[in-house]
Scaffold this motif. Structure first.
Motif, PDB file in Angstrom:
ATOM      1  N   ILE A   1      24.348 -10.977  40.126  1.00  0.00           N
ATOM      2  CA  ILE A   1      25.312 -11.097  39.039  1.00  0.00           C
ATOM      3  C   ILE A   1      25.431  -9.770  38.286  1.00  0.00           C
ATOM      4  N   ALA A   2      24.397  -8.940  38.350  1.00  0.00           N
ATOM      5  CA  ALA A   2      24.471  -7.619  37.705  1.00  0.00           C
ATOM      6  C   ALA A   2      25.430  -6.705  38.450  1.00  0.00           C
ATOM      7  N   SER A   3      25.361  -6.686  39.774  1.00  0.00           N
ATOM      8  CA  SER A   3      26.252  -5.805  40.538  1.00  0.00           C
ATOM      9  C   SER A   3      27.705  -6.249  40.429  1.00  0.00           C
TER      10      SER A   3
ATOM     11  N   ARG B   1      18.125  -2.539  43.893  1.00  0.00           N
ATOM     12  CA  ARG B   1      18.184  -1.899  42.580  1.00  0.00           C
ATOM     13  C   ARG B   1      19.307  -0.889  42.521  1.00  0.00           C
ATOM     14  N   GLN B   2      19.451  -0.105  43.576  1.00  0.00           N
ATOM     15  CA  GLN B   2      20.509   0.895  43.609  1.00  0.00           C
ATOM     16  C   GLN B   2      21.889   0.247  43.613  1.00  0.00           C
TER      17      GLN B   2
ATOM     18  N   GLU C   1      26.969  -0.222  37.617  1.00  0.00           N
ATOM     19  CA  GLU C   1      27.009   0.289  36.247  1.00  0.00           C
ATOM     20  C   GLU C   1      27.681   1.660  36.190  1.00  0.00           C
ATOM     21  N   LEU C   2      27.399   2.503  37.172  1.00  0.00           N
ATOM     22  CA  LEU C   2      27.956   3.847  37.164  1.00  0.00           C
ATOM     23  C   LEU C   2      29.469   3.831  37.276  1.00  0.00           C
ATOM     24  N   ALA C   3      29.981   2.942  38.114  1.00  0.00           N
ATOM     25  CA  ALA C   3      31.415   2.938  38.392  1.00  0.00           C
ATOM     26  C   ALA C   3      32.191   2.002  37.483  1.00  0.00           C
TER      27      ALA C   3
ATOM     28  N   CYS D   1      33.683  -8.876  37.452  1.00  0.00           N
ATOM     29  CA  CYS D   1      33.923 -10.183  36.837  1.00  0.00           C
ATOM     30  C   CYS D   1      34.514 -10.031  35.438  1.00  0.00           C
ATOM     31  N   ARG D   2      34.081  -9.001  34.703  1.00  0.00           N
ATOM     32  CA  ARG D   2      34.693  -8.745  33.399  1.00  0.00           C
ATOM     33  C   ARG D   2      36.184  -8.433  33.558  1.00  0.00           C
ATOM     34  N   LEU D   3      36.496  -7.588  34.537  1.00  0.00           N
ATOM     35  CA  LEU D   3      37.897  -7.217  34.774  1.00  0.00           C
ATOM     36  C   LEU D   3      38.733  -8.442  35.130  1.00  0.00           C
ATOM     37  N   LEU D   4      38.234  -9.265  36.046  1.00  0.00           N
ATOM     38  CA  LEU D   4      38.991 -10.437  36.482  1.00  0.00           C
ATOM     39  C   LEU D   4      39.193 -11.420  35.340  1.00  0.00           C
ATOM     40  N   ALA D   5      38.148 -11.637  34.539  1.00  0.00           N
ATOM     41  CA  ALA D   5      38.283 -12.553  33.410  1.00  0.00           C
ATOM     42  C   ALA D   5      39.338 -12.059  32.426  1.00  0.00           C
TER      43      ALA D   5
END
Length: 364
Positions: free
Chosen positions: A132-134, A71-72, A78-80, A139-143
């Motif tokens: 996939i959450a971590s 979970r962490q 998300e934090l970074a 993945c957004r950046l690479l896309a």
């Protein structure tokens, strides 16, 4: 859910304020500059180590400890996160693994018309953590930066599912993507594999296994600070084994959960550096971080690939830590290094497409 969202926003704001402080104040907070082997540790990442309690809090003991660590890991991503790529369209579904379906997420950057290249991506986390959450911010950046679709795959994790479960899922997911490329909106001749840390290991081994089996070989491999030789000792595992984020002791724990019996004598897939023949591998982008315990084995693999005649772009980012692609929002150096990988992916797939068109014109 609302309380969690507010807490994430508050912590993210605190991080932005901390890392947005003037350089002299950050240096004061981080401590004296750290130099090892003619490398200067990036100030923001040095400060991150000092502020580590913001990202990793002590969790429960016993059976709940693993779930809390996972979970962490998702929350830390998300934090970074940079928060700059929210216009990337995502779609969640499942893909076939080796023993049932596994979660997957498809990323489509804005303005992408028609079929495109596709990166099948495997998250990091030592084969024990991650999802996939971590991997979502990366993945957004690479896309967005590579201008390709990205298919993020959530393979089974150890210790519940030790080796070769993760690898078998990774291979199955890649083969599915290759077979269903058009449904995914991808050009079947422009499919790459990639990952960070443990995921980079999987990407490299998937490409190697596809070559050995004479199946459809990925066009390109993106391997960020890969694990390549489980159970090794010495070198960077000693020099950077404590005080630089991930520790050698923790790496050993993770490797033992994934490979409880060690790397099989007759199966080098758990440690690709030990593979007999790498000559059939596709072109590879392989990055290492200067202050990473895994640095040496990654660079040794790059050298072995070169010796085998494989085109390799090998980059060492001397001031960075293991996992730097997760810290792009707080470290300019980590941001630039991660964009370097995205640029390499974009260029490689463009070159493959251009060469294909040239061959088609010549045969017409």
């Amino acid at each position: 859910m609302i309380a969690r969202s507010l807490r994430i926003r508050a912590l993210r704001l605190a991080l932005r304020l901390l890392f947005g402080l003037p350089h002299p104040i950050k240096r004061l907070l981080a401590g004296p500059a750290v130099r090892l082997e003619d490398q200067l540790l990036d100030l923001d990442l040095q400060l991150l180590i000092r502020a580590g309690d913001l990202l990793a809090r002590s969790g429960p003991a016993g059976d709940a400890a693993m779930a809390e660590q996972r979970r962490q890991a998702d929350e830390a991503a998300e934090l970074a996160a940079e928060g700059l790529f929210d216009d990337v369209v995502i779609r969640d579904f499942t893909v076939p693994g080796a023993d049932g379906s596994v979660p997957a997420r498809l990323y489509v950057p804005p303005g992408l018309d028609g079929r495109s290249g596709l990166l099948v991506y495997y998250h990091g986390g030592g084969f024990v953590l991650g999802s996939i959450a971590s991997a979502d911010p990366l993945c957004r950046l690479l896309a967005a930066q590579a201008g390709v679709r990205v298919l993020s795959v959530e393979y089974r994790l150890a210790p519940e599912h030790p080796y070769p479960a993760a690898l078998d899922d990774a291979i199955a997911a890649y083969r599915y993507a290759a077979e269903r490329a058009e449904w995914l909106g991808a050009d079947p001749d422009l499919i790459a594999v990639g990952g960070d840390s443990a995921g980079a290991n999987l990407a490299l081994v998937v490409a190697h296994q596809q070559a050995l089996s004479r199946g459809r070989v990925p066009s390109f491999v993106v391997a960020l600070y890969p694990a390549t030789d489980a159970g090794r000792t010495g070198g960077s595992r000693i020099s950077f084994g404590r005080g630089f984020g991930i520790t050698t002791d923790y790496l050993t724990e993770l490797e033992q959960m994934y490979l409880p019996d060690g790397v099989p004598a007759d199966d080098a897939r758990g440690a690709i550096l030990r593979a007999d023949d790498l000559s059939a591998m596709p072109p590879v982008y392989l990055s290492t971080a200067g202050f990473d315990p895994l640095r040496d084995e990654g660079e040794e693999l790059a050298e072995r690939l070169r010796e085998a005649g494989v085109p390799v772009v090998a980059r060492r980012f001397a001031g960075l830590l293991h996992g730097y692609a997760s810290f792009t929002a707080i470290s300019r150096a980590a941001h630039d290094a991660t964009f370097d990988a995205a640029s390499a992916l974009r260029a490689a797939l463009a070159l493959v497409g251009s060469l294909r068109e040239q061959r088609q014109r010549q045969s017409a």
